[in-house]
Design an enzyme around this catalytic site. Structure first.
Site, PDB file in Angstrom:
ATOM      1  N   ASP A  79       0.826  -1.198   0.000  1.00  0.00           N
ATOM      2  CA  ASP A  79       0.000   0.000   0.000  1.00  0.00           C
ATOM      3  C   ASP A  79       0.869   1.261   0.000  1.00  0.00           C
ATOM      4  O   ASP A  79       1.931   1.298   0.620  1.00  0.00           O
ATOM      5  CB  ASP A  79      -0.897  -0.011   1.245  1.00  0.00           C
ATOM      6  CG  ASP A  79      -1.799   1.204   1.331  1.00  0.00           C
ATOM      7  OD1 ASP A  79      -2.883   1.168   0.732  1.00  0.00           O
ATOM      8  OD2 ASP A  79      -1.412   2.187   1.988  1.00  0.00           O
ATOM      9  N   GLU A 139       1.262  -0.551  -5.239  1.00  0.00           N
ATOM     10  CA  GLU A 139       0.274   0.495  -5.476  1.00  0.00           C
ATOM     11  C   GLU A 139       1.029   1.801  -5.715  1.00  0.00           C
ATOM     12  O   GLU A 139       1.312   2.567  -4.793  1.00  0.00           O
ATOM     13  CB  GLU A 139      -0.664   0.639  -4.270  1.00  0.00           C
ATOM     14  CG  GLU A 139      -1.790   1.621  -4.535  1.00  0.00           C
ATOM     15  CD  GLU A 139      -2.450   2.153  -3.267  1.00  0.00           C
ATOM     16  OE1 GLU A 139      -3.650   2.466  -3.323  1.00  0.00           O
ATOM     17  OE2 GLU A 139      -1.765   2.264  -2.238  1.00  0.00           O
TER      18      GLU A 139
END
Length: 294
Positions: A79, A139
């Site tokens: 993330d 990401e």
């Protein structure tokens, strides 16, 4: 079973809570994080790890191995990688694709080295054996070169990049354009806009669009009529017919052109309009399930 279970791992920042978090763990603000303003994310209101500390790197690397050893996860979706890669954390910064944007003073070299070490460690401890290795997905919205190149030739070592521009494009079209004004050439360009040989995970929508102050694609297309005219007991309206057709077309185009893997927004596979967790399907290969830790 042909299923691979991935974890959404957050090594880009940490909660600033003191009672139930790492913040001020030993009474100082710099045990795991940078001290002062450098250790705080101004948009997320959270703490930022000091990747230059050997003990912090050991903590984060052991965390990855712990999830694999104890819970047998088959990989990770990292993330907030864009925030890690740059000292400006992507705040107020646009990326045009010029290499000067990726290789300059704004790059957080310590974070880049940590991501390389993380991917290298995973490959060494859990080597790929007949397609059964550990999968890592980044990401990143910036388009950092070498993100999905192996570490032995200078890359960061990820297997896939999330194609984050795709869901943003669909939501913008639904909110701002009439059906007849859709530019199919631009849609196809956005879906195919990735570096040659770099594998991408594409998706039409996610919690970022559907949960954080917005609506799912189904709700943008059909809204409240789903509750009254989406049943075999009632007549379908033009709004429902249009919504179902466009929803199918959006997902078909995204899966066909967007990348080597498709991130399904859970509920879409059986027509449920509400948001849920996410899962991934590899295009042309066995299904891959992702249980995100959002």
């Amino acid at each position: 079973m042909g299923l691979t279970v991935l974890l959404d791992v957050v090594h880009s920042h940490a909660c600033k809570n003191v009672l139930d978090g790492l913040n001020l763990f030993d009474g100082t603000d710099h045990l795991y994080f940078h001290e002062g303003g450098k250790g705080r994310h101004e948009l997320w209101d959270s703490r930022l790890f000091n990747y230059g500390s050997h003990e912090v790197m050991r903590f984060l690397l052991s965390n990855l191995r712990w999830w694999i050893e104890e819970y047998h996860f088959d990989g990770f979706r990292f993330d907030g990688v864009t925030s890690m890669l740059y000292t400006h954390h992507g705040i107020g910064t646009g990326f045009s694709g010029g290499y000067h944007e990726y290789f300059g003073d704004s790059v957080d070299t310590e974070a880049v080295v940590y991501l390389m070490l993380a991917n290298n460690m995973i490959r060494q401890i859990y080597p790929d054996q007949g397609g059964q290795g550990i999968t890592t997905i980044a990401e990143d919205v910036s388009g950092m070169p070498l993100l999905c190149i192996t570490t032995d030739i200078g890359g960061l070592g990820f297997d896939y990049r999330l194609a984050m521009a795709v869901p943003d494009m669909w939501i913008k079209l639904l909110k701002e354009k009439k059906d007849e004004d859709w530019d199919l050439a631009n849609i196809c360009f956005t879906l195919e806009n990735r570096r040659y040989g770099e594998k991408s995970i594409t998706y039409a929508e996610s919690h970022d669009q559907a949960l954080v102050g917005d609506k799912t694609i189904a709700f943008w297309l059909m809204d409240k009529e789903m509750y009254t005219n989406m049943s075999d007991l009632t007549d379908r309206t033009p709004i429902i017919d249009r919504g179902l057709a466009l929803h199918k077309m959006i997902r078909l185009l995204t899966q066909a052109l967007g990348g080597e893997g498709y991130l399904n927004f859970e509920g879409n596979e059986f027509g449920h309009p509400e948001w849920g967790r996410s899962n991934i399907q590899k295009v042309g290969e066995s299904a891959v399930l992702v249980q995100c830790g959002e």
